[in-house]
Design a protein around this motif. Structure first.
Motif, PDB file in Angstrom:
ATOM      1  N   VAL A  12       7.973 -29.787 -22.021  1.00 13.37           N
ATOM      2  CA  VAL A  12       7.168 -29.488 -23.196  1.00 13.37           C
ATOM      3  C   VAL A  12       8.125 -29.091 -24.314  1.00 13.37           C
ATOM      4  O   VAL A  12       8.985 -28.222 -24.134  1.00 13.37           O
ATOM      5  CB  VAL A  12       6.160 -28.343 -22.930  1.00 13.37           C
ATOM      6  N   LEU A  13       7.971 -29.726 -25.460  1.00 13.47           N
ATOM      7  CA  LEU A  13       8.809 -29.440 -26.627  1.00 13.47           C
ATOM      8  C   LEU A  13       7.939 -29.040 -27.798  1.00 13.47           C
ATOM      9  O   LEU A  13       6.757 -29.417 -27.865  1.00 13.47           O
ATOM     10  CB  LEU A  13       9.617 -30.679 -27.035  1.00 13.47           C
ATOM     11  N   LYS A  14       8.554 -28.356 -28.741  1.00 12.24           N
ATOM     12  CA  LYS A  14       7.897 -28.118 -30.020  1.00 12.24           C
ATOM     13  C   LYS A  14       8.385 -29.167 -31.013  1.00 12.24           C
ATOM     14  O   LYS A  14       9.507 -29.690 -30.893  1.00 12.24           O
ATOM     15  CB  LYS A  14       8.227 -26.723 -30.527  1.00 12.24           C
ATOM     16  N   THR A  15       7.549 -29.461 -31.980  1.00 14.79           N
ATOM     17  CA  THR A  15       7.928 -30.422 -33.015  1.00 14.79           C
ATOM     18  C   THR A  15       9.267 -30.026 -33.627  1.00 14.79           C
ATOM     19  O   THR A  15       9.480 -28.866 -33.983  1.00 14.79           O
ATOM     20  CB  THR A  15       6.848 -30.486 -34.095  1.00 14.79           C
ATOM     21  N   GLY A  16      10.157 -31.009 -33.738  1.00 16.17           N
ATOM     22  CA  GLY A  16      11.459 -30.778 -34.345  1.00 16.17           C
ATOM     23  C   GLY A  16      12.568 -30.469 -33.361  1.00 16.17           C
ATOM     24  O   GLY A  16      13.749 -30.555 -33.709  1.00 16.17           O
ATOM     25  N   SER A  18      15.071 -31.030 -30.141  1.00 17.84           N
ATOM     26  CA  SER A  18      15.750 -32.201 -29.594  1.00 17.84           C
ATOM     27  C   SER A  18      15.913 -32.025 -28.089  1.00 17.84           C
ATOM     28  O   SER A  18      15.893 -30.887 -27.581  1.00 17.84           O
ATOM     29  CB  SER A  18      17.121 -32.388 -30.232  1.00 17.84           C
ATOM     30  N   MET A  19      16.045 -33.129 -27.402  1.00 16.93           N
ATOM     31  CA  MET A  19      16.324 -33.060 -25.979  1.00 16.93           C
ATOM     32  C   MET A  19      16.808 -34.420 -25.492  1.00 16.93           C
ATOM     33  O   MET A  19      16.685 -35.429 -26.198  1.00 16.93           O
ATOM     34  CB  MET A  19      15.105 -32.630 -25.177  1.00 16.93           C
ATOM     35  N   ALA A  81      11.840 -34.121 -32.107  1.00 18.98           N
ATOM     36  CA  ALA A  81      10.618 -34.547 -31.429  1.00 18.98           C
ATOM     37  C   ALA A  81       9.401 -34.464 -32.342  1.00 18.98           C
ATOM     38  O   ALA A  81       9.266 -33.535 -33.155  1.00 18.98           O
ATOM     39  CB  ALA A  81      10.404 -33.706 -30.181  1.00 18.98           C
ATOM     40  N   ALA A  82       8.505 -35.426 -32.173  1.00 22.00           N
ATOM     41  CA  ALA A  82       7.252 -35.478 -32.912  1.00 22.00           C
ATOM     42  C   ALA A  82       6.104 -35.630 -31.915  1.00 22.00           C
ATOM     43  O   ALA A  82       6.302 -36.190 -30.826  1.00 22.00           O
ATOM     44  CB  ALA A  82       7.253 -36.655 -33.891  1.00 22.00           C
ATOM     45  N   PRO A  83       4.906 -35.150 -32.281  1.00 21.43           N
ATOM     46  CA  PRO A  83       3.758 -35.290 -31.356  1.00 21.43           C
ATOM     47  C   PRO A  83       3.512 -36.731 -30.921  1.00 21.43           C
ATOM     48  O   PRO A  83       3.031 -36.969 -29.807  1.00 21.43           O
ATOM     49  CB  PRO A  83       2.594 -34.732 -32.176  1.00 21.43           C
ATOM     50  N   SER A  84       3.851 -37.690 -31.764  1.00 23.66           N
ATOM     51  CA  SER A  84       3.654 -39.108 -31.413  1.00 23.66           C
ATOM     52  C   SER A  84       4.552 -39.546 -30.261  1.00 23.66           C
ATOM     53  O   SER A  84       4.353 -40.626 -29.690  1.00 23.66           O
ATOM     54  CB  SER A  84       3.922 -40.001 -32.623  1.00 23.66           C
ATOM     55  N   GLN A  85       5.524 -38.721 -29.912  1.00 22.33           N
ATOM     56  CA  GLN A  85       6.411 -39.047 -28.798  1.00 22.33           C
ATOM     57  C   GLN A  85       5.915 -38.453 -27.477  1.00 22.33           C
ATOM     58  O   GLN A  85       6.574 -38.613 -26.441  1.00 22.33           O
ATOM     59  CB  GLN A  85       7.840 -38.581 -29.086  1.00 22.33           C
TER      60      GLN A  85
END
Lengths: 117, 115
Positions: A12-16, A18-19, A81-85
């Motif tokens: 789980v990532l937050k918008t913006g 990187s990973m 990262a963006a929600p569309s990903q």
């Protein structure tokens, strides 16, 4: 042989943020690729590599980077990262690039389920 | 350009009855076609592949598919469904176009098997 392995299984990532999604294979396959799977869309190709040092874009490359410094590893990087990903990501490998006439089976890893909030 | 169309997004059968999952293809070349299966929360497993040899291809778990050039079809069948066949199935063609050797996936058919 472990086949194709992927880590992590879930993220789980937050918008913006990187990973890097990791992919490794121990079959000495030249060809590796990354797909994303979204409901009702099948799998779509993000990037692929026909050998160490060689990568190219697939159908949906925007927002993703790859590199191939060794035959075994093919990491996928999300720079911001963006929600569309939000998707399930699959890595695959096969012995040779699928040249015309080649029907090499592609072997898939178990997938990484990524959620971007 | 190559493409595949899976004609049903969802198929429901009773255990012990036949399974038919339909796939049509489009290809400028003599196509190489595959069926993959994905069980819930699992990766993809190759069921069978067509390589321009025999038109009737037998795969794992009792599945088979018939390549029909005149109908541009590659339908997947199984005489008798088991509960364990419940999964999503993908018809796939090799792309000989710009991204050499990559797979083009259909959108998938979800198979449900009722007891």
């Amino acid at each position: 042989n472990a086949g194709v392995t992927q880590t992590p299984k879930f993220q789980v990532l937050k918008t913006g943020q990187s990973m890097t999604l990791q992919c490794a294979q121990d079959m000495n396959h030249e060809y590796m690729s990354w797909y994303r799977q979204d409901p009702g869309m099948g799998l779509r190709l993000i990037h692929y590599s026909v050998g160490a040092g060689i990568t190219d874009q697939g159908e949906v490359p925007n927002g993703y980077n790859v590199s191939r410094s060794t035959t075994e590893d093919f990491p996928l990087r999300l720079l911001s990262a963006a929600p569309s990903q939000t998707s399930v990501y699959f890595c695959a490998s096969s012995p040779e690039p699928g040249l015309a006439g080649s029907t090499d089976t592609q072997y898939f890893g178990p997938g990484t389920r990524l959620t971007v909030l | 350009a190559q493409s595949v169309t899976q004609l049903d997004s969802h198929v429901s059968v009773s255990e012990g009855t036949p399974v038919l999952l339909r796939c049509n293809y489009s290809s400028s070349y003599s196509p190489s076609l595959f069926w993959y299966v994905q069980h819930p929360n699992k990766g993809l497993q190759l069921l069978l592949k067509y390589t321009s040899a025999a038109t009737l291809v037998k795969g794992i778990n009792g599945f088979e598919a018939e390549f029909k050039k005149s109908e541009t079809s590659f339908h997947l069948t199984k005489p008798s469904a088991h509960m364990s066949d419940a999964a999503e199935y993908f018809c796939v063609v090799i792309n000989y176009g710009g991204s050499q050797g990559n797979l083009i996936f259909g959108k998938g058919t979800k198979l449900s098997v009722k007891p």
